[in-house]
Scaffold this active site. Structure first.
Site, PDB file in Angstrom:
ATOM      1  N   MET A 161       0.851  -1.179   0.000  1.00  9.65           N
ATOM      2  CA  MET A 161       0.000   0.000   0.000  1.00  9.65           C
ATOM      3  C   MET A 161       0.891   1.234   0.000  1.00  9.65           C
ATOM      4  SD  MET A 161      -1.779   0.200   3.751  1.00  9.65           S
ATOM      5  CE  MET A 161      -0.863   0.158   5.297  1.00  9.65           C
ATOM      6  N   TYR A 434       4.299   3.460  12.579  1.00  9.35           N
ATOM      7  CA  TYR A 434       3.627   3.276  11.293  1.00  9.35           C
ATOM      8  C   TYR A 434       2.185   2.801  11.469  1.00  9.35           C
ATOM      9  CZ  TYR A 434       5.168  -1.766  11.020  1.00  9.35           C
ATOM     10  OH  TYR A 434       5.416  -3.104  11.211  1.00  9.35           O
ATOM     11  N   GLU A 435       1.466   2.838  10.368  1.00 15.61           N
ATOM     12  CA  GLU A 435       0.013   2.610  10.368  1.00 15.61           C
ATOM     13  C   GLU A 435      -0.701   3.627  11.258  1.00 15.61           C
ATOM     14  OE1 GLU A 435      -0.748   0.884   8.071  1.00 15.61           O
ATOM     15  OE2 GLU A 435       1.084  -0.259   7.769  1.00 15.61           O
ATOM     16  N   GLY A 436      -0.178   4.837  11.284  1.00 17.07           N
ATOM     17  CA  GLY A 436      -0.734   5.908  12.102  1.00 17.07           C
ATOM     18  C   GLY A 436      -0.007   5.980  13.424  1.00 17.07           C
ATOM     19  N   HIS A 441      -3.856   7.860  16.955  1.00 20.54           N
ATOM     20  CA  HIS A 441      -4.869   6.883  17.339  1.00 20.54           C
ATOM     21  C   HIS A 441      -5.566   7.278  18.638  1.00 20.54           C
ATOM     22  CE1 HIS A 441      -4.414   3.941  14.165  1.00 20.54           C
ATOM     23  NE2 HIS A 441      -3.114   4.148  14.212  1.00 20.54           N
TER      24      HIS A 441
END
Length: 592
Positions: A161, A434-436, A441
């Site tokens: 992605m 990573y992934e936010g 969050h």
């Protein structure tokens, strides 16, 4: 080099004692008989310990190399990925019509728990492929599904992605990558992406990139972003990789950890792309992949915590150092093993209680995901949405902390690379970013997920945990030791939610200033709930003489440790969550 043993017994306990999978109404769970799940988990454990773990250190120390536009992975990685592919592990939960085995997502999480612990750099290649395939499955045309899914599910082709650009990470509204429509219905994709995990490598015949880009007529901000399939090799009319597409790797990022996974700068120079889903709706399609990636990232925190714990435990059992203050436990030797010392035990129990509690939370989330998808259960879907930022933020934060604590057990050897402990810490560190990033969050939790639909999912969580407390609070074996502390912690969670509701949008800075602490408060309540469930199940098993008594007794002791030493942290976290905005916001920028 640390040795890893897959915690099959613990996984089986969760599947059959806690979640009672064969009694569930979720389609497919009735087939998860103990003999079957044990066989699957034992084989996954062998793959983890015999194939993945032995090449983990080479992945770290040798890493990936870029030569003439081609990335070559570390020694043994191709053979390891072949073993993953040849064993059929890459399509566990995918539809049979595209070559998958259609097992529940829960089984994939259990398998990936082992594989992430043994070699997280290697399994990331497959985790990203799975996520990309899920996005195509959810949003692709039938032709796109037929073209890409069979070979992605078999892992003949892998996936990525592509979100981040040099000038934008979290704020994707600033994205500049362009997609120019062509007469034949394709698009020419031009731009640069950074931090692309598995962006280029030698493990598969083709790499299917999912790329966020903006059409010429796109509105500004995130509402103008579309998602495109951009293969490394354009697929010909026979479904085979054809000519090389206009996508290339500019460089491999030099990272703190995860050296075995190629994190690339990717350049798109008029590359042929295919719209996935609707125009200007790319974020909706990409979130299919991102939400799965966030659950996987949470699991990485647990898995690396487990791997580091095993290494620290083995060292503490073997290393002779000092004497037990109450009397020698190894009188024939020059010293006692480290395990006799109270502070070493405290350290190890923090690691053990986190790993086993976090694993239970990850598995519970997987059951909710299965319920949402297989039963079309909107409440389960909303509950997963609420729990995802908690899991990603809390489990990756504490997972990293546990790798540091495990390193501490080894003393000076923990600081020496050949012992492998620093790799666990360096690999785990990225999961917080990573992934936010975890701060994002925390904001997402308090500002979006908790108030969504009038707070319905939050009330559902309170109801689930409250009902469990009500059912078991008077049980003599567990009520005082395990249920009362959980009830107290749940009250802290509810008090924090009430404070945020009182602040509302009129005092949003007070809400956001306490968000990170509240995310951790929520995480501790989740693990407290998981440990209370494990304590109840272990008590019931011992009462009827089921299974291995030593396993269940150790469960109860670990649960008691968590309830007495870890769960009380909700008190201080509540105070911090409700401290308001002033301590955080009062300073001017110039005073920093």
């Amino acid at each position: 080099m640390p040795h890893f043993t897959a915690p099959v017994d613990d996984a089986e306990f969760l599947l059959h004692d806690i979640f009672r999978v064969t009694e569930s109404d979720i389609p497919g769970y009735e087939d998860l008989e103990s003999d079957f799940t044990t066989a699957v988990l034992n084989e996954a454990g062998k793959l983890a310990s015999d194939v993945f773990a032995p090449i983990n250190q080479d992945g770290d120390q040798i890493g990936c190399k870029l030569e003439n536009g081609q990335v070559f992975t570390a020694p043994g990685f191709r053979e390891g990925f072949d073993a993953l592919r040849d064993g059929g592990w890459t399509g566990l939960d995918m539809p049979e019509e595209y070559g998958g085995q259609n097992l529940p997502f829960l089984m994939l999480i259990a398998v990936n728990d082992f594989l992430s612990a043994s070699n997280v750099s290697l399994i990331i290649y497959q985790v990203l492929t799975h996520g990309a395939a899920q996005a195509i499955l959810a949003h692709g045309t039938e032709q796109q599904k037929q073209t890409y899914l069979p070979k992605m599910i078999s892992a003949e082709w892998t996936g990525t992605m592509n979100l981040t650009e040099p000038h934008c990470g979290t704020d994707l509204g600033l994205l500049r990558t362009r997609a120019e429509p062509q007469a034949d219905g394709t698009y020419k994709i031009s731009g640069q992406k950074i931090f692309i995990s598995a962006g280029e490598h030698d493990l598969s015949d083709n790499i299917i990139h999912l790329v966020l880009a903006r059409l010429p007529d796109a509105p500004t901000g995130v509402k103008g972003i579309s998602l495109f399939i951009v293969p490394k090799y354009v697929v010909d009319e026979n479904g085979n990789p054809g000519e090389r597409n206009g996508v290339s790797v500019g460089s491999i990022e030099e990272k703190m950890g995860l050296h075995g996974n190629a994190t690339c700068v990717m350049n798109y120079d008029g590359a042929t792309g295919y719209l996935l889903g609707d125009a200007h709706k790319g974020m909706r399609a990409m979130f299919t992949m991102m939400n799965e990636a966030r659950v996987s990232t949470a699991l990485q925190g647990v898995s690396l915590g487990e791997a580091a714990y095993q290494a620290a435990r083995d060292y503490a059992l073997d290393r002779l150092q000092g004497r037990d203050v109450t009397g020698a436990k190894n009188p024939e030797g020059p010293a006692d093993p480290l395990i006799v010392h109270p502070d070493v035990r405290r350290n190890l129990l923090e690691q053990k209680s986190f790993a086993e509690g976090g694993r239970a939370l990850a598995y519970w989330a997987a059951t909710l995901i299965d319920r949402a998808h297989r039963n079309n259960d909107a409440e389960a879907d909303a509950l997963v949405s609420l729990l995802t930022p908690v899991m990603k933020g809390f489990l990756s934060d504490v997972g990293f902390d546990m790798t540091i604590q495990a390193q501490q057990i080894l003393g000076g050897h923990g600081y020496i690379e050949e012992w492998g402990m620093s790799q666990f810490a360096r690999d785990a560190r990225i999961a917080q970013i990573y992934e936010g990033a975890n701060g994002i969050h925390a904001l997402d939790l308090v500002a979006r997920k908790m108030p969504a639909n009038g707070g319905q999912a939050m009330r559902e969580f309170f109801s689930i945990v409250g009902a469990f407390i009500a059912e078991h609070k008077n049980a003599p074996e567990v009520g005082e030791a395990f249920i009362a502390p959980l009830a107290d912690a749940l009250n802290d969670l509810q008090s924090g939610a009430a404070y945020f509701a009182k602040c509302g949008m009129g005092d949003i800075n007070s809400v956001l200033s306490g968000s990170y602490d509240y995310m951790h408060l929520f995480g501790h309540v989740c693990l407290g709930y998981m440990w209370a469930r494990q304590a109840v199940a272990a008590t019931q098993a011992l009462a009827v003489g089921q299974g291995n008594p030593a396993f269940y007794k150790a469960k109860l002791k670990t649960a008691r440790f968590y309830m007495m030493r870890q769960l009380p942290k909700t008190k201080s976290l509540l105070i911090r969550s409700c401290a308001g905005a002033e301590p955080v916001m009062d300073m001017t920028a110039e005073e920093f």
